[in-house]
Design a protein around this motif. Structure first.
Motif, mmCIF file in Angstrom:
data_model
loop_
_atom_site.group_PDB
_atom_site.id
_atom_site.type_symbol
_atom_site.label_atom_id
_atom_site.label_comp_id
_atom_site.label_asym_id
_atom_site.label_seq_id
_atom_site.Cartn_x
_atom_site.Cartn_y
_atom_site.Cartn_z
ATOM 1 N N ALA A 63 0.854 -1.186 0.000
ATOM 2 C CA ALA A 63 0.000 0.000 0.000
ATOM 3 C C ALA A 63 0.888 1.233 0.000
ATOM 4 C CB ALA A 63 -0.909 0.001 1.220
ATOM 5 N N LEU A 64 0.640 2.131 -0.923
ATOM 6 C CA LEU A 64 1.417 3.357 -1.021
ATOM 7 C C LEU A 64 0.589 4.519 -0.485
ATOM 8 C CD1 LEU A 64 3.806 5.072 -2.062
ATOM 9 C CD2 LEU A 64 2.636 5.161 -4.277
ATOM 10 N N VAL A 65 1.130 5.232 0.496
ATOM 11 C CA VAL A 65 0.482 6.420 1.042
ATOM 12 C C VAL A 65 1.328 7.626 0.649
ATOM 13 C CG1 VAL A 65 -0.308 7.610 3.113
ATOM 14 C CG2 VAL A 65 -0.455 5.129 2.978
ATOM 15 N N VAL A 66 0.734 8.551 -0.062
ATOM 16 C CA VAL A 66 1.440 9.754 -0.497
ATOM 17 C C VAL A 66 0.883 10.923 0.294
ATOM 18 C CG1 VAL A 66 2.060 11.223 -2.449
ATOM 19 C CG2 VAL A 66 1.686 8.771 -2.793
ATOM 20 N N GLY A 67 1.687 11.511 1.160
ATOM 21 C CA GLY A 67 1.220 12.627 1.959
ATOM 22 C C GLY A 67 1.657 12.487 3.398
ATOM 23 N N ALA A 68 1.833 13.638 4.054
ATOM 24 C CA ALA A 68 2.472 13.639 5.374
ATOM 25 C C ALA A 68 1.620 14.256 6.455
ATOM 26 C CB ALA A 68 3.802 14.379 5.287
ATOM 27 N N GLY A 69 0.343 14.444 6.192
ATOM 28 C CA GLY A 69 -0.515 15.008 7.226
ATOM 29 C C GLY A 69 -1.070 13.939 8.142
ATOM 30 N N PHE A 70 -2.036 14.316 8.969
ATOM 31 C CA PHE A 70 -2.599 13.381 9.928
ATOM 32 C C PHE A 70 -3.297 12.213 9.248
ATOM 33 C CE2 PHE A 70 -2.897 17.189 12.974
ATOM 34 C CZ PHE A 70 -1.617 16.942 13.430
ATOM 35 N N ILE A 71 -3.995 12.454 8.135
ATOM 36 C CA ILE A 71 -4.666 11.368 7.426
ATOM 37 C C ILE A 71 -3.644 10.370 6.899
ATOM 38 C CG2 ILE A 71 -6.136 10.772 5.468
ATOM 39 C CD1 ILE A 71 -7.607 12.126 7.730
ATOM 40 N N PRO A 87 4.883 1.542 2.062
ATOM 41 C CA PRO A 87 5.781 2.652 1.787
ATOM 42 C C PRO A 87 5.026 3.970 1.926
ATOM 43 C CG PRO A 87 5.081 1.670 -0.271
ATOM 44 C CD PRO A 87 4.483 0.832 0.832
ATOM 45 N N TRP A 88 5.728 5.005 2.251
ATOM 46 C CA TRP A 88 5.064 6.271 2.581
ATOM 47 C C TRP A 88 5.970 7.407 2.136
ATOM 48 C CZ3 TRP A 88 5.498 9.779 7.054
ATOM 49 C CH2 TRP A 88 4.361 10.536 7.261
ATOM 50 N N TRP A 89 5.507 8.202 1.200
ATOM 51 C CA TRP A 89 6.358 9.227 0.601
ATOM 52 C C TRP A 89 5.907 10.625 0.968
ATOM 53 C CZ3 TRP A 89 6.812 4.582 -1.674
ATOM 54 C CH2 TRP A 89 8.067 4.244 -2.158
ATOM 55 N N ARG A 90 6.875 11.483 1.101
ATOM 56 C CA ARG A 90 6.586 12.904 1.264
ATOM 57 C C ARG A 90 7.855 13.670 0.954
ATOM 58 N NH1 ARG A 90 2.842 16.705 0.588
ATOM 59 N NH2 ARG A 90 2.890 18.354 2.138
ATOM 60 N N ARG A 112 10.343 1.972 12.965
ATOM 61 C CA ARG A 112 10.361 0.869 13.935
ATOM 62 C C ARG A 112 9.175 -0.063 13.724
ATOM 63 N NH1 ARG A 112 8.573 -0.596 19.038
ATOM 64 N NH2 ARG A 112 7.101 1.142 19.127
ATOM 65 N N GLN A 113 8.051 0.503 13.276
ATOM 66 C CA GLN A 113 6.845 -0.301 13.075
ATOM 67 C C GLN A 113 6.775 -0.920 11.680
ATOM 68 O OE1 GLN A 113 4.711 -1.139 15.304
ATOM 69 N NE2 GLN A 113 5.096 0.277 16.995
ATOM 70 N N GLY A 114 7.813 -0.739 10.880
ATOM 71 C CA GLY A 114 7.855 -1.404 9.579
ATOM 72 C C GLY A 114 7.359 -0.587 8.418
ATOM 73 N N VAL A 115 7.140 0.702 8.604
ATOM 74 C CA VAL A 115 6.732 1.565 7.494
ATOM 75 C C VAL A 115 7.971 1.946 6.697
ATOM 76 C CG1 VAL A 115 5.687 3.766 6.857
ATOM 77 C CG2 VAL A 115 4.756 2.446 8.761
ATOM 78 N N ASP A 116 7.908 1.750 5.394
ATOM 79 C CA ASP A 116 9.025 2.099 4.508
ATOM 80 C C ASP A 116 8.938 3.597 4.227
ATOM 81 O OD1 ASP A 116 11.055 2.190 2.731
ATOM 82 O OD2 ASP A 116 10.124 0.924 1.212
ATOM 83 N N LEU A 117 9.477 4.369 5.125
ATOM 84 C CA LEU A 117 9.356 5.824 5.080
ATOM 85 C C LEU A 117 10.467 6.406 4.215
ATOM 86 C CD1 LEU A 117 8.109 8.471 6.154
ATOM 87 C CD2 LEU A 117 9.655 8.272 8.111
ATOM 88 N N ARG A 118 10.094 7.197 3.241
ATOM 89 C CA ARG A 118 11.082 7.809 2.352
ATOM 90 C C ARG A 118 10.752 9.286 2.175
ATOM 91 N NH1 ARG A 118 12.349 3.254 -2.279
ATOM 92 N NH2 ARG A 118 12.104 1.426 -0.930
ATOM 93 N N ASP A 139 13.003 10.754 -8.959
ATOM 94 C CA ASP A 139 14.374 10.349 -9.245
ATOM 95 C C ASP A 139 14.448 9.253 -10.303
ATOM 96 O OD1 ASP A 139 13.336 8.211 -7.877
ATOM 97 O OD2 ASP A 139 14.914 8.112 -6.353
ATOM 98 N N GLY A 140 13.299 8.965 -10.942
ATOM 99 C CA GLY A 140 13.264 7.958 -11.988
ATOM 100 C C GLY A 140 12.890 6.577 -11.512
ATOM 101 N N GLY A 141 12.767 6.378 -10.221
ATOM 102 C CA GLY A 141 12.409 5.073 -9.701
ATOM 103 C C GLY A 141 10.950 4.733 -9.935
ATOM 104 N N ARG A 142 10.639 3.446 -9.891
ATOM 105 C CA ARG A 142 9.268 2.955 -10.055
ATOM 106 C C ARG A 142 8.932 2.041 -8.886
ATOM 107 N NH1 ARG A 142 6.907 2.883 -15.350
ATOM 108 N NH2 ARG A 142 8.130 4.112 -16.830
ATOM 109 N N ILE A 143 7.763 2.222 -8.300
ATOM 110 C CA ILE A 143 7.351 1.428 -7.155
ATOM 111 C C ILE A 143 6.030 0.721 -7.479
ATOM 112 C CG2 ILE A 143 6.736 1.438 -4.719
ATOM 113 C CD1 ILE A 143 9.627 2.158 -5.274
ATOM 114 N N PRO A 144 6.041 -0.615 -7.577
ATOM 115 C CA PRO A 144 4.780 -1.336 -7.766
ATOM 116 C C PRO A 144 3.999 -1.387 -6.457
ATOM 117 C CG PRO A 144 6.605 -2.878 -7.569
ATOM 118 C CD PRO A 144 7.212 -1.498 -7.569
ATOM 119 N N CYS A 145 2.679 -1.297 -6.548
ATOM 120 C CA CYS A 145 1.844 -1.329 -5.350
ATOM 121 C C CYS A 145 0.466 -1.871 -5.699
ATOM 122 C CB CYS A 145 1.730 0.057 -4.710
ATOM 123 S SG CYS A 145 1.177 1.366 -5.824
ATOM 124 N N ALA A 146 -0.203 -2.425 -4.685
ATOM 125 C CA ALA A 146 -1.554 -2.953 -4.867
ATOM 126 C C ALA A 146 -2.586 -1.831 -4.924
ATOM 127 C CB ALA A 146 -1.888 -3.934 -3.751
#
Length: 284
Positions: A63-71, A87-90, A112-118, A139-146
């Motif tokens: 699951a990809l979450v894009v955004g850094a607010g409370f939601i 994974p979680w991008w911001r 620590r909880q296993g979130v791939d934070l970038r 940066d040209g990378g590609r991330i597959p996600c459900a």
């Protein structure tokens, strides 16, 4: 007032003694390709049901979450609790308007909880081919996600009735301290209105549930003849992030610096706070 049924297109004319506008904000605009069946925004319960239906039942996929607010924080936590790699991008530090040093404990807890934070990366587009959803990074990378959930902020809906436009601004609906617009007998409350910010006294958009609830009560009391007034919003918010709780109130250091106000920002670590508490106990 002309009312249109958005499903049927039928229009009717409805009389009113007082009209209260409380439009919910809409998700901020995003990039091309962000309208696929497995790309979501979270605005209401229907959106939440759609996200839950898209979560793989076998716990596989990402699951990809894009955004850094409370939601975004809450979504990342819930995906991990359901067993999904998240994974979680911001492109800037997490927790919305908070200062960077205040978010370091949150970042450590997420990792620590296993979130791939970038941090420092941005999603520029989405592509989907052969049943595979991919997020393209700056940066040209590609991330597959459900599935992917975009949580990149909201913007107010600023379309409303009224014979004049003097109650609109480039940000939200202008109201006085009784929640009245400049149009006779038309009130506005909630995320779409500009309020007075408590610290600076300047107009601001502060989309929080607590202030919106109070604004609604004040508008109702004014309509019924009471002299109720809304003073200001301080912007107090709190969010649970796994085993931590994050809270903030008022203006951050960055906000004050943008206003060219003199600032002093002491930072206390857990060890410093423990020593301070112990010193105070011993001095009593």
């Amino acid at each position: 007032m002309v009312v249109r049924n958005l499903k049927t297109g039928r229009e009717t004319t409805e009389p009113y003694d007082a009209l209260v506008l409380s439009p919910a904000p809409r998700p901020s605009a995003w990039n091309p390709g962000a309208d696929g069946e497995r790309i979501f925004t979270l605005r209401n319960m229907g959106d939440m049901d759609a996200i839950l239906a898209a979560v793989p039942k076998d716990g596989t996929g990402r699951a990809l979450v894009v955004g850094a607010g409370f939601i975004g924080l809450e979504l990342a936590e819930q995906f991990r609790l359901r067993g999904l790699p998240s994974p979680w991008w911001r492109s800037c530090p997490c927790a919305g308007p908070a200062d960077p040093e205040m978010t370091i404990p949150l970042q450590e807890e997420l990792v620590r909880q296993g979130v791939d934070l970038r941090l420092g990366r941005s999603v520029t587009a989405f592509t989907e081919a052969g049943g595979v959803l991919e997020a393209m990074l700056d940066d040209g990378g590609r991330i597959p996600c459900a599935l992917a959930v975009l949580s990149v902020g909201v913007r107010p809906i600023r379309a409303w009735p009224g014979p004049r436009a003097s109650h609109r601004s480039h940000r939200g609906i202008l109201v006085d301290d009784r929640m009245r617009t400049s149009a006779p007998n038309i009130f506005a409350v909630g995320d779409a209105v500009e309020v007075r910010e408590f610290v600076s006294g300047e107009p601001a958009l502060i989309p929080l549930a607590g202030p919106a609830n109070r604004q609604g009560r004040i508008a109702a009391e004014v309509i019924l003849g009471r002299d109720s007034r809304y003073k200001a919003s301080q912007g107090t918010a709190i969010c649970k992030v796994f085993d931590l709780a994050f809270a903030m109130t008022g203006l951050s250091e960055a906000m004050l610096e943008r206003k060219a106000w003199p600032t002093a920002a002491p930072t206390c670590s857990r060890r410093t706070m423990r020593r301070t508490i112990l010193a105070r106990v011993r001095s009593c």
